[in-house]
Scaffold this motif. Structure first.
Motif, PDB file in Angstrom:
ATOM      1  N   ASP A 278      -0.557  -8.949  -9.019  1.00 19.05           N
ATOM      2  CA  ASP A 278      -1.040  -7.802  -9.791  1.00 19.05           C
ATOM      3  C   ASP A 278      -1.712  -6.812  -8.843  1.00 19.05           C
ATOM      4  N   PRO A 279      -0.929  -6.135  -7.996  1.00 24.07           N
ATOM      5  CA  PRO A 279      -1.511  -5.228  -7.004  1.00 24.07           C
ATOM      6  C   PRO A 279      -2.072  -3.965  -7.656  1.00 24.07           C
ATOM      7  N   PRO A 280      -2.994  -3.276  -6.987  1.00 17.83           N
ATOM      8  CA  PRO A 280      -3.560  -2.034  -7.541  1.00 17.83           C
ATOM      9  C   PRO A 280      -2.499  -0.943  -7.661  1.00 17.83           C
ATOM     10  N   SER A 281      -2.746   0.004  -8.531  1.00 13.76           N
ATOM     11  CA  SER A 281      -1.863   1.171  -8.624  1.00 13.76           C
ATOM     12  C   SER A 281      -2.058   2.040  -7.384  1.00 13.76           C
ATOM     13  N   GLY A 282      -1.059   2.869  -7.095  1.00 13.17           N
ATOM     14  CA  GLY A 282      -1.170   3.779  -5.966  1.00 13.17           C
ATOM     15  C   GLY A 282      -1.199   3.052  -4.646  1.00 13.17           C
ATOM     16  N   CYS A 283      -2.163   3.380  -3.792  1.00 14.28           N
ATOM     17  CA  CYS A 283      -2.292   2.751  -2.476  1.00 14.28           C
ATOM     18  C   CYS A 283      -2.838   1.334  -2.630  1.00 14.28           C
ATOM     19  N   PRO A 284      -2.166   0.336  -2.069  1.00 16.44           N
ATOM     20  CA  PRO A 284      -2.631  -1.047  -2.233  1.00 16.44           C
ATOM     21  C   PRO A 284      -3.994  -1.318  -1.594  1.00 16.44           C
ATOM     22  N   PHE A 285      -4.399  -0.467  -0.643  1.00 15.87           N
ATOM     23  CA  PHE A 285      -5.667  -0.694   0.056  1.00 15.87           C
ATOM     24  C   PHE A 285      -6.845   0.033  -0.590  1.00 15.87           C
ATOM     25  N   ARG A 286      -6.607   0.830  -1.615  1.00 12.42           N
ATOM     26  CA  ARG A 286      -7.643   1.737  -2.128  1.00 12.42           C
ATOM     27  C   ARG A 286      -8.876   1.018  -2.663  1.00 12.42           C
ATOM     28  N   ILE A 293      -9.726   8.412  -1.990  1.00 17.13           N
ATOM     29  CA  ILE A 293      -9.897   9.633  -2.789  1.00 17.13           C
ATOM     30  C   ILE A 293      -9.117   9.483  -4.095  1.00 17.13           C
ATOM     31  N   ASP A 294      -9.236  10.440  -4.985  1.00 18.69           N
ATOM     32  CA  ASP A 294      -8.659  10.320  -6.333  1.00 18.69           C
ATOM     33  C   ASP A 294      -7.165  10.030  -6.319  1.00 18.69           C
ATOM     34  N   VAL A 295      -6.428  10.700  -5.431  1.00 18.01           N
ATOM     35  CA  VAL A 295      -4.973  10.557  -5.422  1.00 18.01           C
ATOM     36  C   VAL A 295      -4.544   9.141  -5.041  1.00 18.01           C
ATOM     37  N   CYS A 296      -5.417   8.410  -4.357  1.00 19.33           N
ATOM     38  CA  CYS A 296      -5.070   7.057  -3.906  1.00 19.33           C
ATOM     39  C   CYS A 296      -4.757   6.130  -5.077  1.00 19.33           C
ATOM     40  N   ALA A 297      -5.402   6.361  -6.225  1.00 15.83           N
ATOM     41  CA  ALA A 297      -5.171   5.519  -7.405  1.00 15.83           C
ATOM     42  C   ALA A 297      -3.944   5.961  -8.198  1.00 15.83           C
ATOM     43  N   LYS A 298      -3.473   7.168  -7.941  1.00 12.65           N
ATOM     44  CA  LYS A 298      -2.408   7.738  -8.773  1.00 12.65           C
ATOM     45  C   LYS A 298      -1.007   7.476  -8.221  1.00 12.65           C
ATOM     46  N   ARG A 299      -0.851   7.517  -6.918  1.00 13.51           N
ATOM     47  CA  ARG A 299       0.487   7.310  -6.358  1.00 13.51           C
ATOM     48  C   ARG A 299       0.415   6.664  -4.988  1.00 13.51           C
ATOM     49  N   LYS A 300       1.499   5.975  -4.658  1.00 15.26           N
ATOM     50  CA  LYS A 300       1.595   5.293  -3.371  1.00 15.26           C
ATOM     51  C   LYS A 300       1.794   6.325  -2.265  1.00 15.26           C
ATOM     52  N   PRO A 301       1.080   6.220  -1.145  1.00 17.85           N
ATOM     53  CA  PRO A 301       1.256   7.194  -0.064  1.00 17.85           C
ATOM     54  C   PRO A 301       2.633   7.085   0.579  1.00 17.85           C
ATOM     55  N   GLU A 302       3.123   8.199   1.091  1.00 15.95           N
ATOM     56  CA  GLU A 302       4.416   8.225   1.754  1.00 15.95           C
ATOM     57  C   GLU A 302       4.284   7.679   3.185  1.00 15.95           C
ATOM     58  N   TRP A 303       5.386   7.138   3.670  1.00 12.16           N
ATOM     59  CA  TRP A 303       5.462   6.666   5.053  1.00 12.16           C
ATOM     60  C   TRP A 303       5.840   7.859   5.913  1.00 12.16           C
ATOM     61  N   LEU A 304       4.902   8.348   6.728  1.00  9.10           N
ATOM     62  CA  LEU A 304       5.153   9.585   7.458  1.00  9.10           C
ATOM     63  C   LEU A 304       4.747   9.468   8.920  1.00  9.10           C
ATOM     64  N   GLU A 305       5.325  10.347   9.721  1.00  8.78           N
ATOM     65  CA  GLU A 305       5.024  10.398  11.148  1.00  8.78           C
ATOM     66  C   GLU A 305       3.881  11.382  11.366  1.00  8.78           C
ATOM     67  N   ALA A 306       2.653  10.860  11.400  1.00  5.50           N
ATOM     68  CA  ALA A 306       1.469  11.713  11.510  1.00  5.50           C
ATOM     69  C   ALA A 306       1.344  12.326  12.896  1.00  5.50           C
ATOM     70  N   ARG A 307       1.797  11.573  13.902  1.00 10.70           N
ATOM     71  CA  ARG A 307       1.816  12.027  15.282  1.00 10.70           C
ATOM     72  C   ARG A 307       3.096  11.521  15.920  1.00 10.70           C
ATOM     73  N   PRO A 308       3.501  12.043  17.067  1.00 12.19           N
ATOM     74  CA  PRO A 308       4.755  11.576  17.667  1.00 12.19           C
ATOM     75  C   PRO A 308       4.788  10.053  17.825  1.00 12.19           C
ATOM     76  N   ASN A 309       5.782   9.441  17.185  1.00  6.92           N
ATOM     77  CA  ASN A 309       5.993   7.992  17.227  1.00  6.92           C
ATOM     78  C   ASN A 309       4.810   7.185  16.670  1.00  6.92           C
ATOM     79  N   HIS A 310       4.000   7.817  15.849  1.00  7.08           N
ATOM     80  CA  HIS A 310       2.850   7.141  15.228  1.00  7.08           C
ATOM     81  C   HIS A 310       2.952   7.346  13.713  1.00  7.08           C
TER      82      HIS A 310
END
Length: 319
Positions: A278-286, A293-310
């Motif tokens: 029974d994992p939490p809604s949105g981000c599993p670590f929230r 923040i508020d959006v963390c409970a509403k939707r799962k964050p996208e997997w993105l390249e925040a920095r080159p190769n990171h």
């Protein structure tokens, strides 16, 4: 740039646990492993690291997603192709005693894969086993003994020899040092590094010892509750972790300087890891995140390249 040897795409592995409940051990993760590298996979116990490794090598059938090895989805292989795949990918298990058959001699344990694939018979078989034992720092005289006659470190060397028996390209090491004394851990890790240089091996190194993972890994992926939180080059991840969970994990590593250790700031996570049933809604670590923040409970964050190769899965880095 090295070629991709393994591509994991949207991999999921769920288990039915009764009463219609589903345990989401691995929940939609994607990453690549490049030829000749060591990719470390870390996280707290129960985060899905070992299940990921076992699903990649087909010990578990994937619930969904793909594992592409050398251009083919391993979960759709049939017949002779499965046997060919099994020779290319091998595994070193966590418990070096439970993974060795106590009724078989060391020679038969190491040669079991050769027998299954019908290679090396008679004198050639014995010669091959003796060579593998010497390769991992043991003696050919050990071939006639049984697993209970060895120490934990020696048993893990036997497990490594067994994994090498079919000349694989890719080895999944599932916490290969966690059951060993600290003095033996470095020996086993250094042996694996030497074998990698000699044989051009590629590793997926699963562990929870963050300092040892840094020592052996080229890149590191951080898992939490079945999901991938962050993935970056080893140096980048340790010098500037982006995800709050990674920051907390790294702050837990003790520093061998009493003055620095006593005065440094540490991130202490509050609460327990939620249930993968029974994992939490949105981000599993929230539920444990100090920066949620508020959006963390509403939707799962996208997997993105925040920095080159990171890469990171965190709303704090979304534009």
């Amino acid at each position: 740039m090295a070629k991709k040897l393994v591509e994991v795409k949207n991999l999921q592995k769920h288990f039915e646990v009764g009463k219609g409940k589903i345990l989401k051990a691995v929940n939609d993760i994607s990453f690549d492993v490049y030829e000749g590298e060591t990719l470390g996979l870390v996280g707290e116990s129960g985060c899905g690291k070992s299940t990921t490794g076992r699903t990649i090598i087909r010990l578990y059938r994937a619930t969904s997603g793909e594992v592409i090895y050398d251009g083919e989805n391993v979960h759709t292989l049939k017949g002779k192709k499965i046997k060919k795949f099994n020779r290319k990918m091998q595994m070193i298990f966590q418990d070096p005693y439970a993974s060795l058959n106590p009724r078989m001699t060391v020679e038969d344990i190491i040669a079991e894969g050769m027998d299954i694939h019908d290679i090396y018979q008679g004198k050639e078989r014995r010669k091959r086993v003796h060579h593998l034992l010497e390769t991992v720092g043991l003696s050919k005289e050990h071939a006639t003994r049984f697993p209970h006659e060895f120490s934990g470190g020696q048993r893990q060397r036997i497990g490594i020899a067994r994994a090498l028996a079919l000349d694989p390209e890719f080895i999944i090491a599932d916490e290969p040092i966690s059951a060993l004394d600290v003095s033996i851990q470095a020996q086993v890790v250094n042996l694996m590094k030497d074998l990698q240089k000699e044989r051009g091996l590629t590793y997926l190194f699963i562990a929870h010892d963050l300092s040892m993972v840094k020592h052996i890994s080229d890149r590191i992926g951080v898992m939490y509750l079945g999901g991938m939180m962050e993935l970056a080059d080893s140096e980048d991840l340790y010098e500037e972790p982006l995800h709050p969970y990674t920051q907390a994990l790294l702050s837990s590593i003790p520093i061998p300087d009493p003055d620095v250790e006593e005065t440094r700031e540490r991130t202490i996570l509050i609460g327990d890891v939620p249930s993968p049933i029974d994992p939490p809604s949105g981000c599993p670590f929230r539920t444990r995140c100090p920066e949620a923040i508020d959006v963390c409970a509403k939707r799962k964050p996208e997997w993105l390249e925040a920095r080159p190769n990171h890469f990171v899965a965190c709303h704090l880095y979304e534009q």
